[in-house]
Design a protein around this motif. Structure first.
Motif, PDB file in Angstrom:
ATOM      1  N   LEU A 173     -51.274  72.987  41.762  1.00 14.94           N
ATOM      2  CA  LEU A 173     -50.494  74.129  40.605  1.00 14.94           C
ATOM      3  C   LEU A 173     -51.323  74.542  39.503  1.00 14.94           C
ATOM      4  CD1 LEU A 173     -48.150  75.696  39.623  1.00 14.94           C
ATOM      5  CD2 LEU A 173     -47.296  73.579  38.759  1.00 14.94           C
ATOM      6  N   LEU A 174     -51.974  73.461  38.968  1.00 18.85           N
ATOM      7  CA  LEU A 174     -53.086  73.701  38.032  1.00 18.85           C
ATOM      8  C   LEU A 174     -54.389  74.656  38.432  1.00 18.85           C
ATOM      9  CD1 LEU A 174     -53.073  70.367  36.049  1.00 18.85           C
ATOM     10  CD2 LEU A 174     -52.403  72.375  35.155  1.00 18.85           C
ATOM     11  N   GLU A 175     -54.660  74.330  39.542  1.00 21.46           N
ATOM     12  CA  GLU A 175     -55.911  75.024  40.251  1.00 21.46           C
ATOM     13  C   GLU A 175     -55.510  76.662  40.357  1.00 21.46           C
ATOM     14  OE1 GLU A 175     -58.720  75.501  44.323  1.00 21.46           O
ATOM     15  OE2 GLU A 175     -57.496  73.355  43.957  1.00 21.46           O
ATOM     16  N   VAL A 176     -54.340  76.894  40.753  1.00 14.71           N
ATOM     17  CA  VAL A 176     -54.028  78.165  41.122  1.00 14.71           C
ATOM     18  C   VAL A 176     -53.511  78.709  39.898  1.00 14.71           C
ATOM     19  CG1 VAL A 176     -53.343  77.752  43.341  1.00 14.71           C
ATOM     20  CG2 VAL A 176     -51.662  77.705  42.016  1.00 14.71           C
ATOM     21  N   THR A 177     -53.294  78.335  38.562  1.00 11.99           N
ATOM     22  CA  THR A 177     -52.689  78.873  37.371  1.00 11.99           C
ATOM     23  C   THR A 177     -53.968  78.637  36.505  1.00 11.99           C
ATOM     24  OG1 THR A 177     -51.869  76.778  36.573  1.00 11.99           O
ATOM     25  CG2 THR A 177     -50.365  78.337  37.583  1.00 11.99           C
ATOM     26  N   THR A 178     -54.527  77.797  36.176  1.00  6.54           N
ATOM     27  CA  THR A 178     -55.479  77.426  35.048  1.00  6.54           C
ATOM     28  C   THR A 178     -56.745  77.551  35.513  1.00  6.54           C
ATOM     29  OG1 THR A 178     -55.772  75.067  35.027  1.00  6.54           O
ATOM     30  CG2 THR A 178     -53.731  76.265  33.558  1.00  6.54           C
ATOM     31  N   GLY A 179     -57.079  77.348  36.926  1.00 13.85           N
ATOM     32  CA  GLY A 179     -58.772  77.613  37.359  1.00 13.85           C
ATOM     33  C   GLY A 179     -59.256  79.020  37.054  1.00 13.85           C
ATOM     34  N   SER A 180     -60.613  78.843  37.159  1.00 10.49           N
ATOM     35  CA  SER A 180     -61.386  80.146  36.962  1.00 10.49           C
ATOM     36  C   SER A 180     -60.958  81.345  37.654  1.00 10.49           C
ATOM     37  CB  SER A 180     -62.765  79.892  37.323  1.00 10.49           C
ATOM     38  OG  SER A 180     -62.849  79.663  38.657  1.00 10.49           O
ATOM     39  N   GLU A 181     -60.280  81.242  38.705  1.00 12.85           N
ATOM     40  CA  GLU A 181     -59.640  82.330  39.470  1.00 12.85           C
ATOM     41  C   GLU A 181     -58.132  82.270  39.344  1.00 12.85           C
ATOM     42  OE1 GLU A 181     -61.804  82.165  43.260  1.00 12.85           O
ATOM     43  OE2 GLU A 181     -63.319  83.656  42.340  1.00 12.85           O
ATOM     44  N   GLY A 182     -57.675  81.374  38.668  1.00 13.61           N
ATOM     45  CA  GLY A 182     -56.244  81.362  38.771  1.00 13.61           C
ATOM     46  C   GLY A 182     -55.296  82.491  38.166  1.00 13.61           C
ATOM     47  N   VAL A 183     -53.999  82.331  38.136  1.00 13.43           N
ATOM     48  CA  VAL A 183     -53.091  83.504  38.062  1.00 13.43           C
ATOM     49  C   VAL A 183     -53.385  83.882  36.352  1.00 13.43           C
ATOM     50  CG1 VAL A 183     -51.620  83.043  39.760  1.00 13.43           C
ATOM     51  CG2 VAL A 183     -51.034  82.061  37.515  1.00 13.43           C
ATOM     52  N   PHE A 184     -53.476  82.952  35.390  1.00 14.52           N
ATOM     53  CA  PHE A 184     -53.805  83.268  34.357  1.00 14.52           C
ATOM     54  C   PHE A 184     -54.801  84.227  34.001  1.00 14.52           C
ATOM     55  CE2 PHE A 184     -51.658  79.067  32.714  1.00 14.52           C
ATOM     56  CZ  PHE A 184     -50.210  79.506  32.834  1.00 14.52           C
ATOM     57  N   ALA A 185     -55.999  84.352  34.769  1.00 16.90           N
ATOM     58  CA  ALA A 185     -57.015  85.216  34.619  1.00 16.90           C
ATOM     59  C   ALA A 185     -56.737  86.527  35.196  1.00 16.90           C
ATOM     60  CB  ALA A 185     -58.225  84.979  35.625  1.00 16.90           C
ATOM     61  N   ASN A 189     -48.791  70.278  44.920  1.00 12.05           N
ATOM     62  CA  ASN A 189     -48.495  69.240  43.799  1.00 12.05           C
ATOM     63  C   ASN A 189     -49.229  69.726  42.421  1.00 12.05           C
ATOM     64  OD1 ASN A 189     -51.314  68.846  43.701  1.00 12.05           O
ATOM     65  ND2 ASN A 189     -50.949  67.370  45.573  1.00 12.05           N
ATOM     66  N   ASP A 190     -49.107  68.646  41.457  1.00 11.22           N
ATOM     67  CA  ASP A 190     -49.530  69.136  40.031  1.00 11.22           C
ATOM     68  C   ASP A 190     -51.092  69.713  40.035  1.00 11.22           C
ATOM     69  OD1 ASP A 190     -47.163  67.826  39.288  1.00 11.22           O
ATOM     70  OD2 ASP A 190     -48.127  66.913  37.784  1.00 11.22           O
ATOM     71  N   ASP A 191     -51.952  69.016  40.867  1.00 13.16           N
ATOM     72  CA  ASP A 191     -53.305  69.422  41.029  1.00 13.16           C
ATOM     73  C   ASP A 191     -53.568  70.806  41.502  1.00 13.16           C
ATOM     74  OD1 ASP A 191     -54.031  67.125  39.672  1.00 13.16           O
ATOM     75  OD2 ASP A 191     -54.699  65.842  41.656  1.00 13.16           O
TER      76      ASP A 191
END
Length: 290
Positions: free
Chosen positions: A72-84, A68-70
């Motif tokens: 998705l945000l965790e695996v993208t914008t989280g401290s160990e998400g993909v954006f890192a 879900n949205d939450d």
């Protein structure tokens, strides 16, 4: 061939990532349960990583397929998400069924990092994922879609760019709205068959080739007649999807009376402990009322 990361190995993501590996792409996977990622590498090769960021490190394309949205945000914008871990010029392709709002948010974030984004929810269920015949509804920029299209062919029977970011999620809402009313209609038709004393299999064998025919009728009438629901797309997930659609309808002014009613019916199934049953379990509610 591309270097790709795939985040989320559920009933859909596991075979989808497998199709990418079998197509020759260099695939690194991440799953919240590490044992599932290990199982995937044993079956398909490739590699696994301990975090989404590590999986995305150096990847040209990063796929996400979570709950879900939450999530998705965790695996993208989280401290160990993909954006890192993603590099400039890479492309994030999200297969999660989520809100159009979160798709637009991720699109803005990727653009600010000189990366691309596509929201690309899918339809076709577990069988479609396993057989590589999913329908993919896509929102985003044309140049990003041009990069993704040949890679998506690994598991897409059909795919189409439908507009800017968020358009894929809006199209998935259309899909779920249509399915909700259709499955309720099929449940009522099956209930009527049972109450009438007709041979249900014979009836559906005839009418599935006419105007009433649908994927749901072809693939679910036999199991519905037998009262079998321990498979397929869970009521819990369908209710999540319908809530997304109903929330969007409140925003855009669309009137969805049947969808709202069927959502309540699925709530009844959940309340009776059937949240993990297939969506065709709407029939159980009618049988209970009888």
């Amino acid at each position: 061939m591309a270097k790709v990361a795939f985040i989320g190995l559920g009933v859909m993501g596991f075979p989808m990532a497998g199709h990418l590996a079998r197509a020759g792409h260099d695939v690194c996977v991440y799953n919240r349960t590490a044992q599932k990622a290990e199982q995937w590498t044993q079956e398909y090769g490739g590699t696994s990583a301990a975090t989404p960021a590590a999986a995305a490190n150096g990847a040209d394309l990063v796929f996400t397929c979570v709950g879900n949205d939450d999530d998705l945000l965790e695996v993208t914008t989280g401290s160990e998400g993909v954006f890192a871990g993603m590099k400039p010029g890479s492309l994030l392709i999200d297969h999660t069924t989520a809100s159009a709002e979160v798709a637009r948010k991720l699109d803005a974030l990727t653009r600010s990092k000189n990366m691309g984004f596509l929201d690309a929810p899918v339809s076709g269920g577990q069988a479609g994922a396993e057989n590589g015949v999913l329908s993919v509804m896509i929102g985003g920029a044309e140049d990003d879609y041009a990069r993704a299209e040949p890679v998506l062919e690994a598991y897409a029977r059909s795919q189409k760019l439908l507009g800017p970011a968020g358009s894929g999620q809006l199209a998935k809402m259309v899909n779920q709205i249509a399915i909700a009313g259709l499955v309720q209609g099929l449940a009522e038709a099956t209930h009527f068959v049972q109450q009438s004393g007709l041979d249900g299999e014979a009836v559906f064998d005839v009418i599935q080739h006419g105007a009433a025919g649908s994927w749901q009728m072809v693939n679910r009438h036999k199991t519905m007649l037998k009262g079998e629901y321990d498979f397929g797309f869970a009521v819990d997930w369908m209710r999540k999807d319908l809530q997304i659609a109903l929330n969007e309808a409140r925003r855009n002014g669309a009137r969805l009376p049947v969808t709202a009613l069927v959502d309540q019916f699925y709530g009844d199934i959940q309340a009776s402990g059937g949240g993990r049953l297939d969506t065709s379990s709407l029939l159980k509610r009618l049988e209970k009322e009888g």
